[in-house]
Enzyme design. Structure first.
Site, PDB file in Angstrom:
ATOM      1  N   TYR A   1      -7.776  27.656  84.088  1.00  0.00           N
ATOM      2  CA  TYR A   1      -7.117  26.946  82.977  1.00  0.00           C
ATOM      3  C   TYR A   1      -8.096  26.574  81.870  1.00  0.00           C
ATOM      4  O   TYR A   1      -7.720  26.517  80.699  1.00  0.00           O
ATOM      5  CB  TYR A   1      -6.337  25.737  83.517  1.00  0.00           C
TER       6      TYR A   1
ATOM      7  N   ASN B   1       6.270  27.852  78.302  1.00  0.00           N
ATOM      8  CA  ASN B   1       4.881  28.086  77.905  1.00  0.00           C
ATOM      9  C   ASN B   1       4.078  26.793  77.918  1.00  0.00           C
ATOM     10  O   ASN B   1       4.608  25.720  77.645  1.00  0.00           O
ATOM     11  CB  ASN B   1       4.829  28.741  76.520  1.00  0.00           C
ATOM     12  N   ILE B   2       2.792  26.942  78.215  1.00  0.00           N
ATOM     13  CA  ILE B   2       1.907  25.770  78.254  1.00  0.00           C
ATOM     14  C   ILE B   2       1.001  25.725  77.018  1.00  0.00           C
ATOM     15  O   ILE B   2       0.158  24.845  76.904  1.00  0.00           O
ATOM     16  CB  ILE B   2       1.078  25.782  79.564  1.00  0.00           C
ATOM     17  N   ASP B   3       1.172  26.694  76.092  1.00  0.00           N
ATOM     18  CA  ASP B   3       0.390  26.673  74.850  1.00  0.00           C
ATOM     19  C   ASP B   3       1.045  25.717  73.845  1.00  0.00           C
ATOM     20  O   ASP B   3       2.160  25.243  74.078  1.00  0.00           O
ATOM     21  CB  ASP B   3       0.283  28.089  74.258  1.00  0.00           C
TER      22      ASP B   3
ATOM     23  N   HIS C   1       7.147  23.267  81.959  1.00  0.00           N
ATOM     24  CA  HIS C   1       6.088  23.617  82.919  1.00  0.00           C
ATOM     25  C   HIS C   1       4.743  22.990  82.556  1.00  0.00           C
ATOM     26  O   HIS C   1       3.696  23.413  83.050  1.00  0.00           O
ATOM     27  CB  HIS C   1       5.955  25.141  83.032  1.00  0.00           C
TER      28      HIS C   1
ATOM     29  N   CYS D   1      -9.360   5.764  84.820  1.00  0.00           N
ATOM     30  CA  CYS D   1      -9.757   5.039  86.039  1.00  0.00           C
ATOM     31  C   CYS D   1     -11.129   5.460  86.564  1.00  0.00           C
ATOM     32  O   CYS D   1     -11.628   4.866  87.524  1.00  0.00           O
ATOM     33  CB  CYS D   1      -8.698   5.237  87.120  1.00  0.00           C
TER      34      CYS D   1
ATOM     35  N   GLY E   1      11.732  36.182  74.940  1.00  0.00           N
ATOM     36  CA  GLY E   1      10.470  36.580  75.563  1.00  0.00           C
ATOM     37  C   GLY E   1      10.272  36.051  76.960  1.00  0.00           C
ATOM     38  O   GLY E   1       9.212  35.531  77.304  1.00  0.00           O
TER      39      GLY E   1
ATOM     40  N   SER F   1      11.169  36.974  81.250  1.00  0.00           N
ATOM     41  CA  SER F   1      11.626  38.001  82.199  1.00  0.00           C
ATOM     42  C   SER F   1      12.701  37.476  83.136  1.00  0.00           C
ATOM     43  O   SER F   1      13.250  38.230  83.928  1.00  0.00           O
ATOM     44  CB  SER F   1      10.424  38.491  83.023  1.00  0.00           C
TER      45      SER F   1
ATOM     46  N   GLU G   1      12.024  44.369  76.080  1.00  0.00           N
ATOM     47  CA  GLU G   1      12.726  45.394  76.869  1.00  0.00           C
ATOM     48  C   GLU G   1      13.998  44.794  77.449  1.00  0.00           C
ATOM     49  O   GLU G   1      14.098  43.582  77.621  1.00  0.00           O
ATOM     50  CB  GLU G   1      11.819  45.918  77.984  1.00  0.00           C
TER      51      GLU G   1
HETATM   52  C1  BV8 Z   1      10.926  24.398  91.744  1.00  0.00           C
HETATM   53  C2  BV8 Z   1       2.999  27.112  84.759  1.00  0.00           C
HETATM   54  C3  BV8 Z   1      12.120  22.697  92.957  1.00  0.00           C
HETATM   55  C4  BV8 Z   1       1.686  27.669  85.150  1.00  0.00           C
HETATM   56  C5  BV8 Z   1       4.830  28.312  85.840  1.00  0.00           C
HETATM   57  C6  BV8 Z   1      15.616  30.068  93.427  1.00  0.00           C
HETATM   58  C7  BV8 Z   1      15.511  31.363  93.810  1.00  0.00           C
HETATM   59  C8  BV8 Z   1      14.239  31.891  94.134  1.00  0.00           C
HETATM   60  C9  BV8 Z   1      13.077  31.142  94.040  1.00  0.00           C
HETATM   61  C10 BV8 Z   1      13.184  29.858  93.640  1.00  0.00           C
HETATM   62  C11 BV8 Z   1      14.436  29.313  93.355  1.00  0.00           C
HETATM   63  N1  BV8 Z   1      14.244  28.031  92.991  1.00  0.00           N
HETATM   64  C12 BV8 Z   1      12.905  27.754  93.058  1.00  0.00           C
HETATM   65  C13 BV8 Z   1      12.240  28.854  93.460  1.00  0.00           C
HETATM   66  C14 BV8 Z   1      10.795  28.948  93.644  1.00  0.00           C
HETATM   67  C15 BV8 Z   1      10.013  29.212  92.341  1.00  0.00           C
HETATM   68  C16 BV8 Z   1      10.409  30.541  91.747  1.00  0.00           C
HETATM   69  O1  BV8 Z   1      11.174  30.631  90.813  1.00  0.00           O
HETATM   70  N2  BV8 Z   1       9.815  31.598  92.315  1.00  0.00           N
HETATM   71  C17 BV8 Z   1      10.065  32.935  91.743  1.00  0.00           C
HETATM   72  C18 BV8 Z   1       8.746  33.623  91.528  1.00  0.00           C
HETATM   73  C19 BV8 Z   1      10.994  33.715  92.573  1.00  0.00           C
HETATM   74  N3  BV8 Z   1      10.210  28.159  91.355  1.00  0.00           N
HETATM   75  C20 BV8 Z   1       9.453  27.041  91.460  1.00  0.00           C
HETATM   76  O2  BV8 Z   1       8.631  26.852  92.326  1.00  0.00           O
HETATM   77  C21 BV8 Z   1       9.686  25.973  90.394  1.00  0.00           C
HETATM   78  N4  BV8 Z   1       9.838  24.689  91.001  1.00  0.00           N
HETATM   79  O3  BV8 Z   1      11.777  25.217  91.943  1.00  0.00           O
HETATM   80  O4  BV8 Z   1      10.959  23.095  92.174  1.00  0.00           O
HETATM   81  C22 BV8 Z   1      13.318  22.531  92.032  1.00  0.00           C
HETATM   82  C23 BV8 Z   1      14.495  23.251  92.220  1.00  0.00           C
HETATM   83  C24 BV8 Z   1      15.596  23.051  91.390  1.00  0.00           C
HETATM   84  C25 BV8 Z   1      15.531  22.190  90.331  1.00  0.00           C
HETATM   85  C26 BV8 Z   1      14.355  21.507  90.163  1.00  0.00           C
HETATM   86  C27 BV8 Z   1      13.230  21.724  91.005  1.00  0.00           C
HETATM   87  C28 BV8 Z   1       8.463  25.824  89.460  1.00  0.00           C
HETATM   88  C29 BV8 Z   1       8.156  27.073  88.754  1.00  0.00           C
HETATM   89  C30 BV8 Z   1       7.113  26.831  87.647  1.00  0.00           C
HETATM   90  C31 BV8 Z   1       5.798  27.517  87.965  1.00  0.00           C
HETATM   91  N5  BV8 Z   1       4.882  27.441  86.831  1.00  0.00           N
HETATM   92  N6  BV8 Z   1       3.993  28.165  84.775  1.00  0.00           N
HETATM   93  C32 BV8 Z   1       1.114  28.587  84.143  1.00  0.00           C
HETATM   94  O5  BV8 Z   1       1.769  28.806  83.140  1.00  0.00           O
HETATM   95  O6  BV8 Z   1       0.015  29.052  84.406  1.00  0.00           O
HETATM   96  S1  BV8 Z   1       5.882  29.684  85.890  1.00  0.00           S
HETATM   97  C33 BV8 Z   1       5.249  30.802  84.707  1.00  0.00           C
HETATM   98  O7  BV8 Z   1       5.738  32.047  85.105  1.00  0.00           O
HETATM   99  C34 BV8 Z   1       5.743  30.580  83.294  1.00  0.00           C
HETATM  100  O8  BV8 Z   1       5.814  29.242  82.921  1.00  0.00           O
HETATM  101  C35 BV8 Z   1       7.127  31.234  83.354  1.00  0.00           C
HETATM  102  O9  BV8 Z   1       8.080  30.336  83.861  1.00  0.00           O
HETATM  103  C36 BV8 Z   1       6.888  32.349  84.345  1.00  0.00           C
HETATM  104  C37 BV8 Z   1       6.538  33.588  83.591  1.00  0.00           C
HETATM  105  O10 BV8 Z   1       7.647  34.092  83.091  1.00  0.00           O
HETATM  106  P1  BV8 Z   1       7.811  34.492  81.531  1.00  0.00           P
HETATM  107  O11 BV8 Z   1       7.377  33.369  80.665  1.00  0.00           O
HETATM  108  O12 BV8 Z   1       9.161  35.014  81.397  1.00  0.00           O
HETATM  109  O13 BV8 Z   1       6.691  35.644  81.328  1.00  0.00           O
HETATM  110  P2  BV8 Z   1       6.710  37.150  81.901  1.00  0.00           P
HETATM  111  O14 BV8 Z   1       5.371  37.695  81.648  1.00  0.00           O
HETATM  112  O15 BV8 Z   1       7.292  37.184  83.238  1.00  0.00           O
HETATM  113  O16 BV8 Z   1       7.765  37.911  80.921  1.00  0.00           O
HETATM  114  C38 BV8 Z   1       7.514  38.034  79.561  1.00  0.00           C
HETATM  115  C39 BV8 Z   1       8.757  38.688  78.959  1.00  0.00           C
HETATM  116  O17 BV8 Z   1       8.561  38.734  77.545  1.00  0.00           O
HETATM  117  C40 BV8 Z   1       8.998  40.119  79.445  1.00  0.00           C
HETATM  118  O18 BV8 Z   1      10.375  40.255  79.756  1.00  0.00           O
HETATM  119  C41 BV8 Z   1       8.600  40.985  78.235  1.00  0.00           C
HETATM  120  O19 BV8 Z   1       9.455  42.076  78.089  1.00  0.00           O
HETATM  121  C42 BV8 Z   1       8.845  40.037  77.070  1.00  0.00           C
HETATM  122  N7  BV8 Z   1       7.946  40.271  75.929  1.00  0.00           N
HETATM  123  C43 BV8 Z   1       6.622  40.605  75.965  1.00  0.00           C
HETATM  124  N8  BV8 Z   1       6.131  40.707  74.700  1.00  0.00           N
HETATM  125  C44 BV8 Z   1       7.179  40.409  73.857  1.00  0.00           C
HETATM  126  C45 BV8 Z   1       8.330  40.117  74.645  1.00  0.00           C
HETATM  127  N9  BV8 Z   1       9.519  39.807  74.107  1.00  0.00           N
HETATM  128  C46 BV8 Z   1       9.606  39.780  72.742  1.00  0.00           C
HETATM  129  N10 BV8 Z   1       8.531  40.038  71.923  1.00  0.00           N
HETATM  130  C47 BV8 Z   1       7.330  40.364  72.426  1.00  0.00           C
HETATM  131  N11 BV8 Z   1       6.315  40.634  71.609  1.00  0.00           N
END
Ligand code: BV8
Length: 234
Positions: free
Chosen positions: A53, A94-96, A111, A141, A177, A179, A204
């Protein structure tokens, strides 16, 4: 009064030079989620997680908001100034800080934020712009118990009550943006079905049947300003 909720993911910041998570050069190709983005990973190796980070935080001064961030900020301001009969809230995964630097005020970081730390002793959440290490003392602290103020897998996302309220009251839900893999964010589009129209802006078309009424494909810096221009001209 139109009520719009915009959910953004890593794709909106990609053209500003920030890596996405899953794409070709995605962050998750270089690091294991279990090691970097879970409380267990942090307990196991806090130096590794802090360094990860610190690296992301050090990138921020070198990048700038792009036309998609600016278009959203302009639409929000038009609503505030009465030039558009609507209200818009950004819920970001996003965290930015690029939404805020573009001028957006109604931003919910579900997040967490890179420019903030959290003390696990006194729960202070100091703003932070430099590196942090396991022995860095908390400014409130003095305990060496700081962690990134970021929601890791298995942790409850922030602001879920206000998010639920905004989703219940919106008449248009727009995802940009993202997935749609990580929950609960990936489930928002289903939670508004029946009371709001839904649009996805992505580079996509996601696989399988779309949960969205409309999918607009292309780089966000092109598609998002075109959409907000139409809204403002309408
Ligand atoms: C939780 C911080 C309890 C860190 C992040 C239900 C079903 C299955 C699993 C679960 C479920 N419920 C919970 C889970 C577990 C888990 C989960 O979802 N697992 C997944 C992997 C299956 N979820 C959790 O643990 C969450 N907590 O559930 O707590 C609860 C339940 C209910 C209600 C309340 C609480 C916590 C998840 C958060 C984790 N932390 N980030 C860090 O950032 O380093 S997640 C992190 O990954 C991001 O924040 C974001 O959420 C995710 C990434 O996804 P995207 O941002 O979409 O990025 P990605 O690269 O995947 O996609 C980019 C897209 O952009 C692509 O589609 C691409 O085509 C497009 N793109 C690219 N360039 C462009 C573009 N589009 C337009 N223009 C461009 N130029």
């Amino acid at each position: 009064m139109q009520r719009i909720v915009v959910l953004t993911g890593a794709g909106i910041s990609q053209e500003s030079g920030l890596q996405t998570f899953r794409g070709a050069d995605g962050l998750w190709n270089h690091e294991r989620i279990e090691d970097i983005c879970t409380p267990q990973g942090f307990r196991r190796d806090p130096m590794r997680v802090d360094r990860f980070y610190n690296g992301l935080r050090a990138q921020l001064p070198g990048v700038r908001p792009n036309a998609a961030h600016v278009a959203l900020a302009d639409l929000e301001r038009a609503g505030r100034e009465g030039r558009w009969n609507g209200q818009m809230t950004v819920i970001t995964q996003n965290i930015d800080d690029l939404h805020e630097r573009a001028g957006s005020r109604n931003v919910i970081h579900m997040h967490g934020e890179l420019l903030r730390l959290r003390c696990t002793s006194c729960h202070a959440t100091p703003q932070w712009r430099t590196d942090c290490y396991p022995d860095t003392p908390c400014p409130a602290c003095g305990q060496p118990t700081l962690r990134p103020d970021i929601v890791w897998f298995g942790e409850m996302p922030y602001h879920m009550d206000s998010i639920a309220r905004h989703l219940a009251e919106c008449d248009l839900f727009v995802a940009i943006g993202t997935s749609g893999v990580v929950y609960p964010a990936a489930g928002f589009v289903d939670s508004v079905a029946g009371h709001a129209d839904t649009m996805l802006f992505n580079l996509e078309v996601p696989p399988g049947p779309s949960a969205f009424d409309q999918v607009i494909v292309g780089p966000a810096t092109r598609t998002v300003p075109a959409w907000t221009r139409d809204l403002l001209e309408a």
